[in-house]
Write an enzyme that holds these catalytic residues in place. Sequence first.
Site, PDB file in Angstrom:
ATOM      1  N   ASP A 186      32.633  13.755  44.768  1.00 33.95           N
ATOM      2  CA  ASP A 186      31.571  13.191  45.322  1.00 33.95           C
ATOM      3  C   ASP A 186      30.383  13.898  44.634  1.00 33.95           C
ATOM      4  OD1 ASP A 186      30.947  12.023  48.103  1.00 33.95           O
ATOM      5  OD2 ASP A 186      29.337  13.097  47.108  1.00 33.95           O
ATOM      6  N   ASN A 230      34.312   6.611  56.417  1.00 34.05           N
ATOM      7  CA  ASN A 230      33.218   6.063  57.457  1.00 34.05           C
ATOM      8  C   ASN A 230      33.174   4.627  57.389  1.00 34.05           C
ATOM      9  OD1 ASN A 230      32.504   8.963  58.025  1.00 34.05           O
ATOM     10  ND2 ASN A 230      31.515   9.025  56.012  1.00 34.05           N
ATOM     11  N   HIS A 275      36.073   3.711  50.374  1.00 30.50           N
ATOM     12  CA  HIS A 275      36.321   4.818  49.888  1.00 30.50           C
ATOM     13  C   HIS A 275      37.099   5.971  50.802  1.00 30.50           C
ATOM     14  CE1 HIS A 275      32.213   4.738  50.980  1.00 30.50           C
ATOM     15  NE2 HIS A 275      32.273   6.211  51.245  1.00 30.50           N
TER      16      HIS A 275
HETATM   17  P1  5GP Z   1      29.696   7.186  52.960  1.00 32.28           P
HETATM   18  O1  5GP Z   1      28.749   7.915  53.608  1.00 32.28           O
HETATM   19  O2  5GP Z   1      29.570   5.839  52.457  1.00 32.28           O
HETATM   20  O3  5GP Z   1      31.123   7.548  53.506  1.00 32.28           O
HETATM   21  O4  5GP Z   1      30.092   8.160  51.447  1.00 32.28           O
HETATM   22  C1  5GP Z   1      29.425   7.721  50.401  1.00 32.28           C
HETATM   23  C2  5GP Z   1      29.585   8.980  49.373  1.00 32.28           C
HETATM   24  O5  5GP Z   1      29.305   8.688  48.055  1.00 32.28           O
HETATM   25  C3  5GP Z   1      28.730  10.208  49.841  1.00 32.28           C
HETATM   26  O6  5GP Z   1      29.288  11.186  49.768  1.00 32.28           O
HETATM   27  C4  5GP Z   1      27.719  10.283  48.480  1.00 32.28           C
HETATM   28  O7  5GP Z   1      27.596  11.644  48.122  1.00 32.28           O
HETATM   29  C5  5GP Z   1      28.596   9.615  47.543  1.00 32.28           C
HETATM   30  N1  5GP Z   1      27.950   9.091  46.350  1.00 32.28           N
HETATM   31  C6  5GP Z   1      26.730   8.298  46.385  1.00 32.28           C
HETATM   32  N2  5GP Z   1      26.488   7.851  45.238  1.00 32.28           N
HETATM   33  C7  5GP Z   1      27.209   8.353  44.343  1.00 32.28           C
HETATM   34  C8  5GP Z   1      27.570   8.384  42.911  1.00 32.28           C
HETATM   35  O8  5GP Z   1      26.581   7.896  42.089  1.00 32.28           O
HETATM   36  N3  5GP Z   1      28.390   9.259  42.341  1.00 32.28           N
HETATM   37  C9  5GP Z   1      29.233   9.968  43.010  1.00 32.28           C
HETATM   38  N4  5GP Z   1      30.415  10.590  42.236  1.00 32.28           N
HETATM   39  N5  5GP Z   1      29.114   9.703  44.537  1.00 32.28           N
HETATM   40  C10 5GP Z   1      28.377   9.237  45.122  1.00 32.28           C
END
Ligand code: 5GP
Length: 112
Positions: free
Chosen positions: A28, A85, A98
């Site tokens: 992440d 989530n 994810h």
């Molecule tokens: P969510 O909030 O949808 O459960 O998690 C999305 C996750 O994706 C977040 O923890 C955020 O830090 C991560 N994330 C968002 N954009 C990128 C990216 O471009 N690269 C990586 N490696 N992680 C990302």
Amino acid sequence: MCLFCKIANKEIPSKVVLEDEHVLAFHDVNPQAPTHVLVIPKRHIAGIGQATPEDEAALGRLLLAARRVAELAGIAESGFRTVINSGANAGQTVFHLHVHVLGGRAMAWPPG
Ligand code: 5GP
Ligand code: ZN
């Protein structure tokens, strides 16, 4: 194409932890624990709320890959948390399914 489809296609770089034909695991970009890895299906599924019976094998592969990530990161014994989530109240920000794999520190329950 969505952000994580681009990561799966290597159009956007990521720090890959594990990869096979069906899944990709990568660090992440904004880690919330010493180990914070995301495991995604290479095939786009918007989220657990949009999963169908056709996604049964994909969902199984994600959790088995999460287990493998924990083993590779050395947190399988100390403990780790897997998080999916789903939707606004849960804080989903990327609408490509994810599994977060978090570990390397003690975590509180219930989550915030
Ligand atoms: P969510 O909030 O949808 O459960 O998690 C999305 C996750 O994706 C977040 O923890 C955020 O830090 C991560 N994330 C968002 N954009 C990128 C990216 O471009 N690269 C990586 N490696 N992680 C990302
Ligand atoms: Zn996608």
